[in-house]
Design a protein around this motif. Structure first.
Motif, PDB file in Angstrom:
ATOM      1  N   LYS A 103       1.506  -8.794  -5.563  1.00  0.00           N
ATOM      2  CA  LYS A 103       1.739  -9.974  -6.409  1.00  0.00           C
ATOM      3  C   LYS A 103       3.108  -9.903  -7.101  1.00  0.00           C
ATOM      4  CE  LYS A 103      -0.884 -13.034  -7.227  1.00  0.00           C
ATOM      5  NZ  LYS A 103      -1.023 -14.358  -6.585  1.00  0.00           N
ATOM      6  N   GLN A 104       3.582  -8.695  -7.330  1.00  0.00           N
ATOM      7  CA  GLN A 104       4.900  -8.515  -7.966  1.00  0.00           C
ATOM      8  C   GLN A 104       6.033  -8.517  -6.950  1.00  0.00           C
ATOM      9  OE1 GLN A 104       4.701  -4.953 -10.363  1.00  0.00           O
ATOM     10  NE2 GLN A 104       2.755  -5.567 -11.251  1.00  0.00           N
ATOM     11  N   GLY A 105       5.701  -8.670  -5.678  1.00  0.00           N
ATOM     12  CA  GLY A 105       6.711  -8.683  -4.628  1.00  0.00           C
ATOM     13  C   GLY A 105       7.302  -7.323  -4.333  1.00  0.00           C
ATOM     14  N   LEU A 106       6.529  -6.273  -4.603  1.00  0.00           N
ATOM     15  CA  LEU A 106       7.024  -4.916  -4.447  1.00  0.00           C
ATOM     16  C   LEU A 106       6.517  -4.221  -3.190  1.00  0.00           C
ATOM     17  CD1 LEU A 106       6.587  -3.765  -8.157  1.00  0.00           C
ATOM     18  CD2 LEU A 106       8.665  -4.601  -7.035  1.00  0.00           C
ATOM     19  N   CYS A 107       5.942  -4.959  -2.274  1.00  0.00           N
ATOM     20  CA  CYS A 107       5.409  -4.333  -1.062  1.00  0.00           C
ATOM     21  C   CYS A 107       6.510  -3.979  -0.094  1.00  0.00           C
ATOM     22  CB  CYS A 107       4.407  -5.265  -0.379  1.00  0.00           C
ATOM     23  SG  CYS A 107       2.881  -5.393  -1.283  1.00  0.00           S
ATOM     24  N   GLU A 108       6.322  -2.823   0.544  1.00  0.00           N
ATOM     25  CA  GLU A 108       7.256  -2.374   1.575  1.00  0.00           C
ATOM     26  C   GLU A 108       6.756  -2.888   2.923  1.00  0.00           C
ATOM     27  OE1 GLU A 108       6.997   1.822   1.286  1.00  0.00           O
ATOM     28  OE2 GLU A 108       7.565   1.837  -0.817  1.00  0.00           O
ATOM     29  N   PRO A 109       7.674  -3.127   3.856  1.00  0.00           N
ATOM     30  CA  PRO A 109       7.242  -3.593   5.188  1.00  0.00           C
ATOM     31  C   PRO A 109       6.472  -2.519   5.929  1.00  0.00           C
ATOM     32  CG  PRO A 109       9.657  -3.422   5.039  1.00  0.00           C
ATOM     33  CD  PRO A 109       9.105  -3.045   3.723  1.00  0.00           C
ATOM     34  N   MET A 142       0.858  -1.176   0.000  1.00  0.00           N
ATOM     35  CA  MET A 142       0.000   0.000   0.000  1.00  0.00           C
ATOM     36  C   MET A 142       0.897   1.229   0.000  1.00  0.00           C
ATOM     37  SD  MET A 142      -2.822  -1.362   2.773  1.00  0.00           S
ATOM     38  CE  MET A 142      -3.740   0.149   2.843  1.00  0.00           C
ATOM     39  N   GLN A 143       0.612   2.128  -0.918  1.00  0.00           N
ATOM     40  CA  GLN A 143       1.424   3.327  -1.021  1.00  0.00           C
ATOM     41  C   GLN A 143       0.555   4.577  -0.912  1.00  0.00           C
ATOM     42  OE1 GLN A 143       3.890   3.267  -4.489  1.00  0.00           O
ATOM     43  NE2 GLN A 143       5.165   1.628  -3.683  1.00  0.00           N
ATOM     44  N   TRP A 144       1.133   5.584  -0.256  1.00  0.00           N
ATOM     45  CA  TRP A 144       0.440   6.851  -0.081  1.00  0.00           C
ATOM     46  C   TRP A 144       0.020   7.438  -1.422  1.00  0.00           C
ATOM     47  CZ3 TRP A 144      -2.285   9.960   2.716  1.00  0.00           C
ATOM     48  CH2 TRP A 144      -2.421  11.286   2.323  1.00  0.00           C
ATOM     49  N   LYS A 145       0.896   7.354  -2.424  1.00  0.00           N
ATOM     50  CA  LYS A 145       0.560   7.969  -3.719  1.00  0.00           C
ATOM     51  C   LYS A 145      -0.716   7.351  -4.306  1.00  0.00           C
ATOM     52  CE  LYS A 145       3.403   5.155  -6.767  1.00  0.00           C
ATOM     53  NZ  LYS A 145       4.360   5.142  -7.857  1.00  0.00           N
ATOM     54  N   ASN A 188     -10.160   0.599  -6.934  1.00  0.00           N
ATOM     55  CA  ASN A 188      -8.874   0.849  -7.581  1.00  0.00           C
ATOM     56  C   ASN A 188      -7.710   0.800  -6.603  1.00  0.00           C
ATOM     57  OD1 ASN A 188      -9.985   1.025 -10.116  1.00  0.00           O
ATOM     58  ND2 ASN A 188     -10.113   3.250 -10.109  1.00  0.00           N
ATOM     59  N   PHE A 189      -7.927   1.282  -5.381  1.00  0.00           N
ATOM     60  CA  PHE A 189      -6.861   1.230  -4.393  1.00  0.00           C
ATOM     61  C   PHE A 189      -6.485  -0.222  -4.095  1.00  0.00           C
ATOM     62  CE2 PHE A 189      -5.159   1.039  -0.089  1.00  0.00           C
ATOM     63  CZ  PHE A 189      -4.030   1.822  -0.281  1.00  0.00           C
ATOM     64  N   PHE A 190      -7.472  -1.081  -3.931  1.00  0.00           N
ATOM     65  CA  PHE A 190      -7.172  -2.499  -3.719  1.00  0.00           C
ATOM     66  C   PHE A 190      -6.402  -3.052  -4.910  1.00  0.00           C
ATOM     67  CE2 PHE A 190      -7.884  -6.910  -4.708  1.00  0.00           C
ATOM     68  CZ  PHE A 190      -7.388  -7.512  -3.573  1.00  0.00           C
ATOM     69  N   LEU A 191      -6.867  -2.795  -6.118  1.00  0.00           N
ATOM     70  CA  LEU A 191      -6.231  -3.362  -7.313  1.00  0.00           C
ATOM     71  C   LEU A 191      -4.777  -2.920  -7.453  1.00  0.00           C
ATOM     72  CD1 LEU A 191      -9.166  -3.067  -9.870  1.00  0.00           C
ATOM     73  CD2 LEU A 191      -8.254  -5.162  -8.826  1.00  0.00           C
ATOM     74  N   LEU A 192      -4.495  -1.656  -7.201  1.00  0.00           N
ATOM     75  CA  LEU A 192      -3.120  -1.164  -7.284  1.00  0.00           C
ATOM     76  C   LEU A 192      -2.243  -1.819  -6.216  1.00  0.00           C
ATOM     77  CD1 LEU A 192      -3.849   2.614  -7.922  1.00  0.00           C
ATOM     78  CD2 LEU A 192      -2.728   1.030  -9.524  1.00  0.00           C
ATOM     79  N   SER A 193      -2.761  -1.901  -5.005  1.00  0.00           N
ATOM     80  CA  SER A 193      -2.000  -2.508  -3.907  1.00  0.00           C
ATOM     81  C   SER A 193      -1.792  -3.998  -4.155  1.00  0.00           C
ATOM     82  CB  SER A 193      -2.725  -2.280  -2.578  1.00  0.00           C
ATOM     83  OG  SER A 193      -2.829  -0.902  -2.303  1.00  0.00           O
ATOM     84  N   TYR A 194      -2.822  -4.671  -4.640  1.00  0.00           N
ATOM     85  CA  TYR A 194      -2.740  -6.101  -4.913  1.00  0.00           C
ATOM     86  C   TYR A 194      -1.698  -6.386  -6.001  1.00  0.00           C
ATOM     87  CZ  TYR A 194      -4.177 -10.820  -6.237  1.00  0.00           C
ATOM     88  OH  TYR A 194      -4.183 -12.157  -6.511  1.00  0.00           O
ATOM     89  N   ALA A 195      -1.712  -5.587  -7.048  1.00  0.00           N
ATOM     90  CA  ALA A 195      -0.757  -5.782  -8.143  1.00  0.00           C
ATOM     91  C   ALA A 195       0.676  -5.642  -7.633  1.00  0.00           C
ATOM     92  CB  ALA A 195      -1.024  -4.783  -9.268  1.00  0.00           C
ATOM     93  N   ARG A 196       0.930  -4.656  -6.784  1.00  0.00           N
ATOM     94  CA  ARG A 196       2.254  -4.476  -6.206  1.00  0.00           C
ATOM     95  C   ARG A 196       2.637  -5.676  -5.334  1.00  0.00           C
ATOM     96  NH1 ARG A 196       1.116   0.500  -5.388  1.00  0.00           N
ATOM     97  NH2 ARG A 196       2.058   1.655  -7.053  1.00  0.00           N
TER      98      ARG A 196
END
Length: 124
Positions: A118-124, A1-4, A108-116
């Motif tokens: 699934k790509q292993g791009l989540c920050e702790p 999840m990103q602020w942007k 859309n917020f869920f979809l953007l966060s989910y895509a990140r």
């Protein structure tokens, strides 16, 4: 999840959504009912990254053995409004329906966060 993404999708406006008893943030400013929606957009974002508040955005599913399978949209911000329209036993949540724009923001917020995720791009 990103602020942007929280900001660009319009999730920053979720606390201001009207109900029959005022804006959502009127009751949920400190996490009432497991929903953190305060007038402070940054604090609301940060709290919604944590348990239990994240459960309004995403929930896990399990496979036939009970093992974690995937994340799916929780839709609680959307569905709670629809459920509140049909409540016939007190106490009821104040009635509301998200605006179409706000419903799209939640999705859309869920979809953007989910895509990140699934790509292993989540920050702790």
């Amino acid at each position: 999840m990103q602020w942007k993404d929280w900001e660009s999708t319009g999730m920053v406006n979720l606390p201001d959504q009207p109900t029959a008893s005022g804006a959502c943030k009127t009751c949920h400013f400190a996490g009432m009912g497991g929903n953190w929606l305060s007038g402070d957009a940054a604090a609301t974002f940060e709290k919604n990254r944590l348990f239990p508040y994240i459960l309004k955005i995403a929930v896990g599913t399990v496979d036939e053995t009970g093992a974690f399978k995937d994340l799916v949209p929780a839709r609680r911000h959307i569905d709670k409004g629809k459920e509140s329209q049909m409540c016939d036993q007190e106490p009821c949540h104040p009635t509301f329906l998200l605006t179409p724009e706000m419903e799209t923001a939640v999705e859309n917020f869920f979809l953007l966060s989910y895509a990140r995720w699934k790509q292993g791009l989540c920050e702790p």
